[in-house]
Design a protein around this motif. Structure first.
Motif, PDB file in Angstrom:
ATOM      1  N   ARG A 105       0.827  -1.208   0.000  1.00  0.00           N
ATOM      2  CA  ARG A 105       0.000   0.000   0.000  1.00  0.00           C
ATOM      3  C   ARG A 105       0.855   1.250   0.000  1.00  0.00           C
TER       4      ARG A 105
ATOM      5  N   THR B 272      -9.647   1.871  -9.187  1.00  0.00           N
ATOM      6  CA  THR B 272     -10.430   0.682  -9.572  1.00  0.00           C
ATOM      7  C   THR B 272      -9.550  -0.542  -9.805  1.00  0.00           C
ATOM      8  N   LEU B 273      -8.211  -0.312  -9.860  1.00  0.00           N
ATOM      9  CA  LEU B 273      -7.231  -1.378 -10.136  1.00  0.00           C
ATOM     10  C   LEU B 273      -7.512  -2.059 -11.474  1.00  0.00           C
ATOM     11  N   THR B 274      -8.049  -1.286 -12.409  1.00  0.00           N
ATOM     12  CA  THR B 274      -8.304  -1.809 -13.751  1.00  0.00           C
ATOM     13  C   THR B 274      -7.335  -1.177 -14.747  1.00  0.00           C
TER      14      THR B 274
ATOM     15  N   PRO C 181      -1.716   7.217  -3.998  1.00  0.00           N
ATOM     16  CA  PRO C 181      -1.951   6.272  -5.100  1.00  0.00           C
ATOM     17  C   PRO C 181      -1.098   6.614  -6.317  1.00  0.00           C
TER      18      PRO C 181
ATOM     19  N   PRO D 146      -5.406   3.465 -10.058  1.00  0.00           N
ATOM     20  CA  PRO D 146      -5.223   3.032  -8.669  1.00  0.00           C
ATOM     21  C   PRO D 146      -6.516   2.956  -7.866  1.00  0.00           C
TER      22      PRO D 146
ATOM     23  N   ILE E 162      -2.563   1.566 -14.988  1.00  0.00           N
ATOM     24  CA  ILE E 162      -3.420   0.974 -13.968  1.00  0.00           C
ATOM     25  C   ILE E 162      -4.091   2.106 -13.205  1.00  0.00           C
TER      26      ILE E 162
END
Length: 1004
Positions: free
Chosen positions: A469, A492-494, A473, A490, A488
């Motif tokens: 962590r 939605t981590l998509t 972000p 940060p 990426i």
């Protein structure tokens, strides 16, 4: 008849005013623990506590008077002393003068007489010191002569109800364990284990047995000595911990805290420092730091491995452990990989902990400013050292480790580094092996992002706190020449893509397409996104780092960095200095080895502060290693190193570079970009680096370097069975991993080790007595050197060829250039340049033809003959005080392959570092030589500063630059007295009026 009184005095001395008396670590804790237990249990009594500065000869005498002399026939007296003794049976006070021990110590004979005269019904005197032993023992050499048959504990401390308990027999050392003297540790436990009054006779037997058993467990011998008469039912009350004890030893409470930093007061941390921490971290402790304190018991002395991203707050975890140890009268050591990092931390710690807490902060980096003697004698609270300096000092001075309460290893992932990893692994191996001797400082290892820990924490015998962590972000991705950014998200981590740069923004700026085409429009966009944004552009070469700062200074139209320009030195400038000046006029700068210390510090300071005028920094990859320069965004121009292998960045190296993006308190999120040429390359780099998992932690251990490992490990122990040498390798992290992966590794290694032992004995580095082996004096000098075994062999062969008759420090400086370590030091050489071929002739004139003949041997590359000669001449000009401009122009044979400031410093530093190893080896080989330590110190200081002997007195004024010192010397000013004799106007004529005004602040 008067009622029974319980009179007690507890004396513990860690610190000594005399700089020649080593400080201790546990004596104050010993006395404080006994006092707190006594006070908590027997509330109506008034036990006396004397520690450190309070424990003078006069005050100690007063304690004896207030207890022994005032006691009546019903009283019980308990006295405990923890500190140094002398060989002649005297107790050492805080103000003891080693040159006048007879007048400034407490005579045991006089104390015994007081013992006999006292009217007390019962007396127990506990001495956790010793009167014999080595450097690590609680004893100092006194040089006093005994009279008559000598002093006898049995004969002197006699009488009904009088009992003396000494830590060890007269010919043994008194050891320390778990933050206490071994004797006091057992005594504290014994005093708390009974439900009723303690029979002192039984307690003596119990304590003595515990001490003997505990010492045996660590392979030591310590036999407590007790004498006296227990007649009359000598008992003591059972003691129980309470308010005082838990205040002094909060780690015993299992305290949990919230994010409020002020709650750390429960661990006995001073409010002064807590207030400073709270101001620096207004949001309080973060999740990582809370876990370290609450779940992993960091402040209770538990060892810990912390793995977390850059800017996650892990360094503060090490800082908390260090300050907790220092304020608890233990010593804290902070280890760092680079001298620059050590100096930066030293300045921060000095400003905060020395100024506000009065803690003694020192540093040891191999420089002339080092506080080496203070480290060896324990005259510090927090010490900052490079890896190499720590390992060298603790192995050569084995008593130093006894005094250390916590060791913090910053950037512990360096254990994987091919060149430096051996040092990290050896020092950790030494710390682990020391546990077998009862020495177990807390170890806090801090690592940047790695993959699997690969059993590292199990080898270290500690827990691992691992976090991915980030406090800020990170929008991490790859951008190609079409301006499309794949990243990426940060939140939605998509995986997302967007057109970050407008169509047509990327244009070819030079003959060939390159990273510059993308960097310029990308930097424009990033700086416009946020006011005060800070941008780092990583390039894989010094020239590219300077280049990116140069073209961005022209293209971005940033305001000039006048504040930084005002801080730059104005004398002895390199060609790089002029390029930095031009960049700063355009609001950019660069950070590489071509900058002087003053230039680098000025750039770093401006970049790291919020309103600093440097907004863009071109940098080489070394900036990623712990230097405090967070940014809003990071751009990577390449993903591979330069050089013969041109190896790609590891994923861990990449993650640590982009980890610089995201400034806590300045940015809501950071951004990082790899530059790609095509869509296909963008997708490949995104899969490999952005989505990739960092490599598992590994050891730098290699069978090709086995002899070096064996030699270095032999330096850590006095002697051992020849058949057990391979066990030393098994104790390393590399050995641990190899043994875990291959059950037959140990057996195969034994065969290799036996061949190595034959070589070590043949070269005179190891000797065998019966079945035991140990290092010779030559071997010890070699094992404690910076040199690999092949280098030691080459050095010995070279020395045998030239003999001892012509050896001098100056010629050793030249001989050092034949070592493989120096051959591996980058030396710019234009292969077809006629000038380069003249260097051997100049070396022959200055240092002798035999030196040049040796340069022509053991060559892995024929051009090394010229490189060795060139390095010698460069170093010689450097220490003579030749200007940097002259050195650069003299040794540059082609403008595309210049000799720059960074090259000169790198060669001089490598020569200085390895010369420190060469000289002890030469001295061991040729004892008849008089290689004076003072002259060696002078030569290494010249290598560090680039100054002639006549200029060295001026380095006492630390703010003077090399260029200023050279100007002063040229004008006849060669020491501080000459300098301060000048008025401000005259001094201004020499070095500039602004610098003269600045220097006036330091005028005595």
């Amino acid at each position: 008849m008067s009622s029974t009184r319980l009179l007690a005095g507890f004396i513990g001395i860690n610190r000594h005013a005399d700089q020649n008396i080593p400080d201790l670590s546990c004596a104050r804790r010993d006395a404080t623990a006994l006092w707190a237990l006594w006070q908590d249990t027997l509330l109506e009594t008034s036990p006396i506590l004397l520690v450190d500065e309070q424990a003078t000869v006069v005050r100690i005498d007063e304690v004896f008077a207030q207890t022994l002399d005032t006691a009546n026939e019903q009283d019980i007296v308990l006295l405990a002393f923890s500190g140094h003794g002398t060989h002649n049976h005297r107790l050492v006070a805080h103000d003891t003068d080693k040159e006048n021990l007879a007048e400034t110590t407490i005579s045991m004979a006089a104390l015994a007489e007081r013992f006999r005269r006292s009217k007390a019904r019962h007396i127990l005197l506990v001495l956790d010191c010793c009167f014999s032993g080595g450097a690590s023992a609680k004893v100092i050499e006194d040089g006093l002569q005994s009279r008559g048959s000598g002093f006898s504990l049995e004969e002197s401390f006699t009488g009904r109800g009088r009992v003396l308990l000494a830590a060890a027999n007269v010919d043994e050392e008194a050891w320390e364990v778990d933050g206490h003297g071994l004797l006091t540790y057992a005594l504290i436990d014994a005093l708390q284990t009974s439900d009723g009054p303690l029979e002192v006779a039984h307690m003596m037997a119990d304590v003595s047995g515990r001490v003997r058993a505990e010492a045996n467990r660590f392979g030591l011998t310590q036999t407590p000595k007790w004498v006296g008469d227990f007649e009359g039912g000598f008992t003591l009350p059972t003691l129980r911990p309470g308010t005082n004890y838990y205040k002094e030893f909060p780690e015993k409470t299992g305290l949990h805290v919230s994010t409020d930093i002020n709650e750390l007061a429960g661990f006995n941390l001073p409010q002064t420092i807590l207030s400073s921490w709270a101001a620096a971290y207004p949001d309080g402790l973060n999740e990582l730091q809370l876990s370290a304190v609450n779940e992993y018991r960091l402040l209770d002395g538990q060892s810990l491995l912390v793995v977390a991203p850059t800017s996650s707050g892990k360094t503060f975890i090490g800082e908390m452990a260090a300050v907790r140890a220092a304020t608890a009268n233990q010593r804290a050591v902070f280890l760092l990989p680079y001298k620059a990092l050590t100096n930066e931390k030293y300045e921060d710690f000095t400003a905060l902990y020395s100024a506000k807490l009065g803690l003694r902060v020192i540093r040891c980096t191999g420089d002339f400013q080092d506080s080496t003697n203070a480290f060896i004698r324990g005259k510090y609270d927090i010490a900052l050292l490079t890896y190499e300096m720590f390992l060298n000092l603790v192995v050569k001075n084995q008593g130093t480790l006894n005094r250390i309460g916590v060791v913090v290893i910053d950037e512990a992932q360096f254990i994987t580094e091919p060149n430096r990893g051996i040092i990290v692994e050896l020092l950790l191996t030494y710390l682990l092996a020391s546990r077998e001797r009862g020495i177990s400082p807390q170890v806090v290892a801090l690592s940047a992002v790695i993959g699997d820990t690969n059993g590292f924490e199990h080898w270290l015998k500690c827990n691992a706190l691992i976090s991915t962590r980030r406090p800020v972000p990170l929008e991490e991705g790859v951008i190609d020449r079409s301006g499309i950014f794949e990243y990426i998200d940060p939140d939605t981590l998509t995986v997302q893509t967007r057109q970050l740069l407008p169509q047509g923004a990327v244009v070819q700026r030079r003959k060939e397409a390159g990273a510059q085409d993308v960097i310029v429009p990308l930097a424009n966009v990033l700086l416009k996104q946020q006011v005060g944004a800070k941008l780092i552009v990583f390039r894989n070469m010094r020239g590219k780092a300077e280049g990116v700062a140069g073209y961005l200074a022209k293209d971005l139209n940033l305001p000039p960095a006048h504040d930084v320009l005002a801080l730059l030195p104005s004398n002895d400038l390199s060609k790089t200095s002029a390029r930095l000046h031009d960049c700063l006029l355009g609001g950019t700068a660069f950070h590489n080895s071509n900058l002087s210390r003053e230039e680098r510090e000025a750039v770093e300071r401006s970049f790291r502060i919020k309103n600093g005028s440097v907004h863009v920094l071109g940098a080489t990859s070394t900036l990623a290693a712990g230097i405090n320069t967070p940014a809003s965004a990071v751009i990577l121009g390449e993903t591979e190193f330069v050089g013969e292998d041109g190896r790609p960045f590891t994923i861990a190296e990449y993650k640590n570079m982009v980890g610089r993006a995201g400034r806590l308190g300045y940015n809501e999120r950071g951004q990082s970009f790899i530059i790609a040429n095509t869509t296909l390359e963008r997708r490949h780099l995104f899969q490999k680096y952005v989505l990739g998992r960092p490599e598992p932690l590994r050891s730098s251990f290699s069978n090709s370097h086995l002899a070096t490992w064996v030699l270095r490990l032999l330096a850590q122990i006095p002697r051992l069975l020849r058949n057990d040498v391979s066990s030393l390798l098994a104790n390393t992290y590399g050995g641990y991993l190899a043994g875990r992966a291959d059950p037959d590794w140990r057996q195969r290694t034994e065969v290799h080790v036996e061949r190595i032992m034959v070589d070590l004995i043949q070269y005179g580095l190891v000797e065998q007595e019966d079945k035991h082996v140990q290092l010779t004096l030559l071997g010890f000098a070699s094992a404690n050197s910076s040199l690999a075994f092949p280098s030691i062999v080459r050095l010995l062969q070279v020395l045998q060829q030239i003999g001892s008759a012509t050896v001098s420090l100056e010629r050793l400086l030249a001989l050092t250039q034949v070592l493989p370590e120096l051959d591996d030091t980058y030396t710019p050489l234009f292969k077809n340049g006629s000038l380069e071929k003249t260097w051997p002739r100049h070396v022959a004139i200055h240092f002798g033809e035999d030196i040049v003949h040796l340069y022509g041997r053991s060559l892995t590359d024929p051009l090394d003959y010229y490189r060795r000669s060139k390095r010698t001449l460069v170093v010689n000009d450097w220490i003579r005080g030749t200007s940097m401009e002259t050195i650069e122009s003299t040794y540059t044979n082609n403008s595309f392959l210049p000799t720059s400031y960074g090259d000169v410093r790198r060669i001089a530093d490598a020569t200085r570092f390895h010369l420190r190893s060469v000289v002890p080896i030469v001295q061991a080989l040729y004892p008849i030589l008089d290689l004076n330590d003072e002259e060696l110190d002078t030569l290494t200081t010249r290598l560090e500063t680039g100054l002639p002997v006549t200029a060295l007195p001026l380095i006492k004024i630390s703010t003077l630059t090399r260029g200023e010192i050279l100007i002063l010397v040229q004008n006849g000013i060669r020491d501080p007295a000459n300098l301060w004799a000048l008025d401000e106007t005259k001094l201004g004529e020499l070095i500039g009026i602004n610098r003269a005004i600045e220097l006036a602040k330091f005028r005595p």
